[in-house]
Design a protein around this motif. Structure first.
Motif, PDB file in Angstrom:
ATOM      1  N   PRO A 210     -77.494  96.476  -9.885  1.00  0.00           N
ATOM      2  CA  PRO A 210     -76.831  96.138 -11.140  1.00  0.00           C
ATOM      3  C   PRO A 210     -77.397  96.845 -12.377  1.00  0.00           C
ATOM      4  N   LEU A 213     -75.212  98.318 -14.988  1.00  0.00           N
ATOM      5  CA  LEU A 213     -74.494  97.366 -15.844  1.00  0.00           C
ATOM      6  C   LEU A 213     -72.983  97.575 -15.836  1.00  0.00           C
ATOM      7  N   ASP A 219     -66.281 102.848 -22.148  1.00  0.00           N
ATOM      8  CA  ASP A 219     -67.094 101.742 -22.649  1.00  0.00           C
ATOM      9  C   ASP A 219     -67.883 102.179 -23.879  1.00  0.00           C
ATOM     10  N   ASP A 261     -69.259  97.084 -26.006  1.00  0.00           N
ATOM     11  CA  ASP A 261     -68.922  96.333 -24.793  1.00  0.00           C
ATOM     12  C   ASP A 261     -70.179  95.883 -24.060  1.00  0.00           C
ATOM     13  N   VAL A 262     -71.258  96.657 -24.198  1.00  0.00           N
ATOM     14  CA  VAL A 262     -72.497  96.398 -23.478  1.00  0.00           C
ATOM     15  C   VAL A 262     -73.640  96.347 -24.483  1.00  0.00           C
ATOM     16  N   ARG A 282     -68.922  92.338 -23.199  1.00  0.00           N
ATOM     17  CA  ARG A 282     -68.643  91.772 -21.873  1.00  0.00           C
ATOM     18  C   ARG A 282     -69.891  91.706 -20.991  1.00  0.00           C
ATOM     19  N   THR A 283     -70.935  92.523 -21.318  1.00  0.00           N
ATOM     20  CA  THR A 283     -72.155  92.543 -20.516  1.00  0.00           C
ATOM     21  C   THR A 283     -73.361  92.566 -21.432  1.00  0.00           C
ATOM     22  N   ALA A 285     -77.773  92.372 -21.243  1.00  0.00           N
ATOM     23  CA  ALA A 285     -78.993  92.360 -20.442  1.00  0.00           C
ATOM     24  C   ALA A 285     -80.181  92.208 -21.379  1.00  0.00           C
ATOM     25  N   ALA A 303     -69.980  86.217 -21.592  1.00  0.00           N
ATOM     26  CA  ALA A 303     -70.238  87.569 -21.077  1.00  0.00           C
ATOM     27  C   ALA A 303     -71.050  87.478 -19.790  1.00  0.00           C
ATOM     28  N   THR A 304     -71.029  88.557 -19.030  1.00  0.00           N
ATOM     29  CA  THR A 304     -71.933  88.685 -17.893  1.00  0.00           C
ATOM     30  C   THR A 304     -73.330  88.878 -18.448  1.00  0.00           C
ATOM     31  N   TYR A 306     -77.443  89.196 -17.859  1.00  0.00           N
ATOM     32  CA  TYR A 306     -78.536  89.483 -16.936  1.00  0.00           C
ATOM     33  C   TYR A 306     -79.876  89.181 -17.595  1.00  0.00           C
ATOM     34  N   ARG A 322     -78.137  87.719 -12.608  1.00  0.00           N
ATOM     35  CA  ARG A 322     -76.988  87.310 -13.411  1.00  0.00           C
ATOM     36  C   ARG A 322     -77.056  85.805 -13.612  1.00  0.00           C
TER      37      ARG A 322
END
Length: 515
Positions: A210, A213, A219, A261-262, A282-283, A285, A303-304, A306, A322
């Motif tokens: 992962p 990401l 993106d 987005d990240v 959306r993601t 970490a 959001a996803t 991590y 996650r």
């Protein structure tokens, strides 16, 4: 056999939990992945910063030109090149140009690092060439015989006296075990230690899931962190290797996050961003320091998310999880692909599942080591008896244990496990209780002296007495902080982590005023 002392079940789970999946890495040279994106979509926007933009084709051409100039200056594979810049688009040209020349980049924020630190980095990394921008060239303490290359601003680039015109790509043979970057971490001697991280290390985390990401062309990835911090490589190279657009922030961190987005950040940096204002993200970490459960839950709702862990020496992060709001605990997950984690006792023997020990990391994440520091290398790196075949493992100094279902619980640092009144206390466990108090978003607990702890919570309207009683109700008396200070915000270091020294100074100042 290093597992002979374990019961058969624990021997089985040692391998099942501690070994990440074995997966192929698309390219062990990270800049080749960026070059492929430039060839596939040369007109796609690689990055934007304060109105300036650069496409993948432009980035690749100007990096080729810089690489050619570095080679003419005598830079060869295995060398280290200083990259002393502020957060900018030229920063990206510098990174990619150095990698194309076969060298490792040595990043420092020219606006934040004092001259004494820059001089130490030049000396310790043996950089004969330093890249900066013309505006900051006077701030580089360049020794005699060294070379300075100044990249022009503003963008878009126009070939001029300091910028070679784009030319053919340099033909340089780079090995996966050659250095990608050298980062300087805080040292016990007061001088930061240089850590050499290889292309193989970096490609393994950024080009496999992962750690990738899910980043794809189209993106937008926020670039929020200090270039001298290893997580900035996750933002920058992780974005460019997958053809996305890097949104380089100005002074407003939240504004960059809103357009992305990240988002990759430390919990401290992320706590300053309101997820309600970031519907596009959306993601997310986080790594670099323990993440408060309330922060993880707040972002995981939309959001996803991590939660990750790993020091610079194990290449950005080597465990990921996650997190779901419904999760029983907030863990750091399991080893990322081609990596391993062992929970060991002081004699380097694996502990049974559920017992607390020190985490050692193995596999493709283990970096090349500290520059010119044999003593520290011997202390922190050791032959890996579990992988064998010449592999090494790294002592993280993180405490952890495996949950019954194979998740790693991070239980603080070995140096955060302190003694108070003769009793052993895990500071993070105290902070975790404080963060369970209604309204508390973040907590930090520090040892003040041999008999007392002091805690700090945010926001400022958290009731200190209620917070202190929560600890008294949940933990032994010697874990209860002498005082809880409610603050509007927690001070940060230039790398986006909690500034513990500043907090202790604040506690001393308040004590002096109250006397």
């Amino acid at each position: 056999m290093p597992l002979r002392h374990l019961a058969p079940r624990d021997q089985h789970l040692f391998h099942r939990y501690g070994f990440g999946p074995a997966v192929p890495v698309p390219d062990p040279l990270i800049h080749h992945a960026v070059e492929r994106q430039a060839a596939a979509a040369p007109h796609a926007v690689a990055a934007e910063h304060l109105g300036a933009r650069i496409t993948y084709g432009e980035l690749d051409r100007y990096a080729d030109a810089l690489a050619a100039r570095l080679i003419r200056r005598g830079v060869r594979p295995g060398d280290h090149v200083g990259l002393f810049v502020r957060r900018s688009v030229p920063m990206l040209v510098g990174i990619l140009g150095i990698l194309k020349a076969g060298a490792a980049y040595v990043p420092q924020d020219i606006g934040l690092a004092p001259a004494s630190q820059l001089a130490h980095v030049i000396r310790a990394a043996r950089t004969r060439v330093v890249i900066t921008v013309a505006e900051h060239a006077h701030r580089v303490p360049l020794p005699p015989g060294h070379h300075l290359i100044a990249l022009d601003e503003p963008l878009p680039y126009v070939p001029g006296p300091r910028t070679a015109a784009p030319g053919p790509a340099p033909d340089v043979r780079v090995h996966p075990d050659d250095g990608c970057y050298v980062l300087f971490t805080s040292g016990t001697t007061g001088r930061p230690n240089g850590v050499k991280v290889t292309h193989r290390n970096v490609a393994n985390i950024l080009l496999t899931a992962p750690g990738d990401l899910g980043i794809r062309p189209g993106d937008r990835v926020a670039q929020l962190l200090n270039i001298a911090f290893d997580m900035a490589a996750w933002e920058i190279l992780g974005c460019l290797a997958h053809g996305a657009t890097l949104v380089i922030r100005g002074k407003d961190i939240a504004a960059a996050a809103r357009r992305a987005d990240v988002v990759i950040a430390t919990p401290t940096v992320l706590s300053g961003v309101d997820p309600a204002t970031c519907p596009r993200v959306r993601t997310v970490a986080v790594a670099g320091e323990p993440c408060p459960r309330p922060l993880a839950d707040r972002w995981a709702r939309q959001a996803t998310f991590y939660n990750c862990c790993g020091p610079t020496e194990t290449t950005i992060v080597n465990t990921m999880r996650r997190h779901e709001v419904s999760s029983r605990t907030l863990t750091i997950g399991r080893p990322t692909p081609n990596n391993t984690v062992y929970v060991l006792d002081p004699d380097l023997r694996p502990l049974p599942i559920g017992e607390v020990g020190e985490m050692w990391a193995g596999g493709a994440c283990v970096s090349a080591g500290y520059l010119d520091n044999d003593r520290l290398n011997a202390e922190r790196y050791a032959p890996d008896p579990f992988l064998g075949a010449g592999h090494r493992m790294f002592r993280t100094r993180d405490l952890g244990r495996w949950t019954p279902d194979g998740e790693l619980e991070h239980l603080g640092r070995t140096d955060d496990q302190v003694k108070v009144r003769g009793f052993r206390v895990e500071l993070d466990s105290v902070s975790s209780v404080l963060e369970s108090v209604e309204g508390c978003r973040r907590a930090v607990t520090l040892k003040r002296d041999a008999r007392t702890l002091v805690s700090f919570v945010t926001p400022a309207d958290v009731d200190p007495d209620t917070a202190r009683r929560a600890v008294a109700d949940a933990l032994p008396y010697y874990c209860v902080p002498e005082s809880v200070m409610a603050l509007t915000y927690l001070p940060e270091t230039d790398r986006g982590k909690i500034d513990k020294a500043a907090l202790l100074r604040l506690a001393e100042e308040r004590t002096a005023v109250s006397r």
